[in-house]
Enzyme design. Structure first.
Site, PDB file in Angstrom:
ATOM      1  CE  LYS A  21      -1.129   6.280   2.233  1.00  0.00           C
ATOM      2  NZ  LYS A  21      -0.237   6.626   1.112  1.00  0.00           N
ATOM      3  CB  SER A  22      -3.409   2.295  -2.907  1.00  0.00           C
ATOM      4  OG  SER A  22      -2.164   2.266  -2.271  1.00  0.00           O
ATOM      5  NE  ARG A  26      -3.516   2.626  -7.860  1.00  0.00           N
ATOM      6  CZ  ARG A  26      -2.507   2.895  -7.032  1.00  0.00           C
ATOM      7  NH1 ARG A  26      -2.719   3.598  -5.915  1.00  0.00           N
ATOM      8  NH2 ARG A  26      -1.292   2.481  -7.298  1.00  0.00           N
ATOM      9  NE  ARG A 122       8.799   9.072  -0.863  1.00  0.00           N
ATOM     10  CZ  ARG A 122       7.597   8.506  -0.726  1.00  0.00           C
ATOM     11  NH1 ARG A 122       6.589   9.213  -0.226  1.00  0.00           N
ATOM     12  NH2 ARG A 122       7.411   7.256  -1.078  1.00  0.00           N
ATOM     13  CD  GLN A 169       4.039   5.719  -4.993  1.00  0.00           C
ATOM     14  OE1 GLN A 169       5.125   6.266  -5.180  1.00  0.00           O
ATOM     15  NE2 GLN A 169       3.384   5.807  -3.854  1.00  0.00           N
ATOM     16  CG  ASP A 315       3.239   0.972   2.135  1.00  0.00           C
ATOM     17  OD1 ASP A 315       4.389   1.367   1.841  1.00  0.00           O
ATOM     18  OD2 ASP A 315       2.238   1.240   1.445  1.00  0.00           O
ATOM     19  CE  LYS A 342       8.106   2.510  -0.037  1.00  0.00           C
ATOM     20  NZ  LYS A 342       7.237   2.576  -1.198  1.00  0.00           N
ATOM     21  NE  ARG A 346       7.644   4.471   6.009  1.00  0.00           N
ATOM     22  CZ  ARG A 346       6.548   4.382   5.287  1.00  0.00           C
ATOM     23  NH1 ARG A 346       6.339   3.318   4.525  1.00  0.00           N
ATOM     24  NH2 ARG A 346       5.644   5.341   5.304  1.00  0.00           N
ATOM     25  NE  ARG A 388       2.208   3.160   4.995  1.00  0.00           N
ATOM     26  CZ  ARG A 388       0.887   3.184   4.844  1.00  0.00           C
ATOM     27  NH1 ARG A 388       0.086   2.836   5.837  1.00  0.00           N
ATOM     28  NH2 ARG A 388       0.343   3.560   3.689  1.00  0.00           N
TER      29      ARG A 388
END
Ligand code: S3P
Length: 428
Positions: A21-22, A26, A122, A169, A315, A342, A346, A388
């Site tokens: 995903k990351s 990008r 967030r 990030q 994560d 997050k 979590r 997640r």
């Protein structure tokens, strides 16, 4: 959608990890601001990454899907983005809003970026502060602490900035803004976070170096389009690693997993807990390390997870907590207060849900204590709208005899749309 899962006893077979995903995010961002055509193979067509695609389309970038996981991006160069005709929508994606803020800080137009209910809660002050120091003018809710963010870019200057929180990030937002700044930009990090932005920026021809906890970027006239093949996401593979680890007699091969050392804390921890993990066929793909992982299930024992390793597995903590509930002895997780901000809180989500399965869990302000070895019972648990959490609890449910329910499990589509099908394929 609720997911109904029946406890099985073994995980057997072979899967390919879904694309990272990351790195998928990008690839779109750098492809858009590079000159020329960037082709992305094994792009992750999940909701978070599609939010990034839509944001760049709104800024005039032509992005085409040749296949569900093959993207063709017609980059328009560092100064080729157009002012969007309305707010940009990042959905549930922290990576989209924070990294894009860095790029918007360098544009000559004003744009607003917003997101879903979870994203609006967030913290954004962490990007607003350094980008403002660089010269961007940013307005956000509660004095710039939260989205929506309205960013008026302009002439930026490079800064030397020590990250107050370990965050890839934030680091990436500053580096992306640094592409547009006068002079060098340096980010100092106490604990190394994922370095996919640095690797991909180098791949696209920027001048970037990292040493002794400092990342330095010097602006270049242009980025050059590059071909990108996205490795598998170790954060998605992690659910299957734990499923195999906690179910005896399991044997699972996970192919094409990215094993960038900034992401492999899960391998270190599972090995420390007694799991047999073998790494085969290591190779380098666009500067990223990739391998196949072979996991064998046998009994796990508790461990302590704290300090420098936390950003390397942040994560994966929801599913590591599940592993801890099935392990003998106590597991202590500390220094992980970031989990509270997050996609959901979590720490609370893990504690609530594991208790419903009958686990012995203490919530700490910055972590959890899990006393494993109890016999767990099937339960009805909540995803809290967090992908997640849904997947970690599905791994627990699959490993407890009887029928469990994960409520509102559709959120898996944020990062792993085929999660339940894949789980079904390898559980027996
Ligand atoms: C990400 C960085 C991490 C991680 C997130 C993805 C990224 O967040 O938790 O899922 O792609 O850079 P932080 O940088 O906020 O720690």
């Amino acid at each position: 959608m609720d997911a109904i899962l029946e406890g099985k006893r073994r995980i057997k077979g072979e899967i390919t990890a879904p694309p990272d995903k990351s790195i998928s995010h990008r690839s779109v961002m750098l492809g858009a601001i590079a000159e020329g055509v960037t082709e992305v193979e094994r792009f992750l067509p999940a909701d978070d990454c599609l939010s990034t695609v839509e944001c760049f389309r709104k800024m005039g970038i032509d992005i085409r899907f040749d296949a569900p996981d093959k993207l063709v991006i017609n980059g328009r160069g560092l100064r080729g983005l157009k002012k969007p005709d309305g707010p940009l929508y990042a959905g549930n994606s922290g990576t989209t809003i924070r990294l894009l803020s860095g790029i918007l800080a360098g544009q000559s137009f004003e744009a607003t970026i917003t997101g879903d209910e979870s994203l609006l809660k967030r913290p954004m002050g962490r990007v607003v502060e350094p980008l403002s120091m660089m010269g961007a003018v940013i307005e956000g809710a509660c004095g710039g602490k939260y989205a929506p963010l309205t960013i008026r870019g302009g002439r930026l200057r490079g800064i030397r900035y020590e990250l107050p929180v370990a965050s890839a990030q934030v680091k990436s937002a500053i580096l992306l803004a640094g592409l547009y700044a006068e002079g060098e930009t340096t980010v100092i990090e106490k604990h190394k976070t994922r370095d996919h932005t640095e690797i991909m920026l180098a791949h696209f021809g920027s001048r970037i170096s990292a040493a002794d906890g400092e990342v330095r970027l010097t602006p270049v006239d242009k980025l050059s389009a590059g071909r990108v093949t996205v490795p598998g996401d170790i954060s998605s593979a992690a659910f299957f690693m734990v499923a195999a680890a906690i179910n005896e007699d399991s044997e699972l091969l996970i192919k094409d997993v990215g094993i960038n050392p900034t992401r492999t804390g899960i391998i270190d921890v599972l090995r420390k807990m007694g799991c047999d993990i073998k790494i085969h066929d290591e190779r380098i793909q666009n500067g990223e390390k990739v391998a196949n992982l072979f996991i064998k299930g046998n009994g796990l024992c508790g461990t302590t997870i704290e300090g420098e390793i936390i950003p390397r597995l942040i994560d994966e903590i929801p599913v590591i907590a599940v592993a801890a509930a099935f392990a003998e002895g106590e597991t202590v997780i500390r220094d992980a207060g970031e989990l509270r901000v997050k996609e959901s809180d979590r720490i609370k989500a893990i504690a609530d849900n594991l208790r419903r399965f009958g686990a012995d869990v203490t919530e700490l302000e910055d972590g959890l204590i899990i006393r494993g070895g109890r016999s767990l019972k099937p339960a009805e648990v909540e995803s809290f709208g967090d992908h997640r959490i849904a997947m970690a609890m599905a791994v627990a449910a699959l490993s407890i005899p009887g029928v469990s329910k994960i409520k509102n499990a559709e959120c898996v589509k944020i990062s792993f749309p085929d999660f339940f099908e894949t789980l079904g394929k390898v559980s027996e």
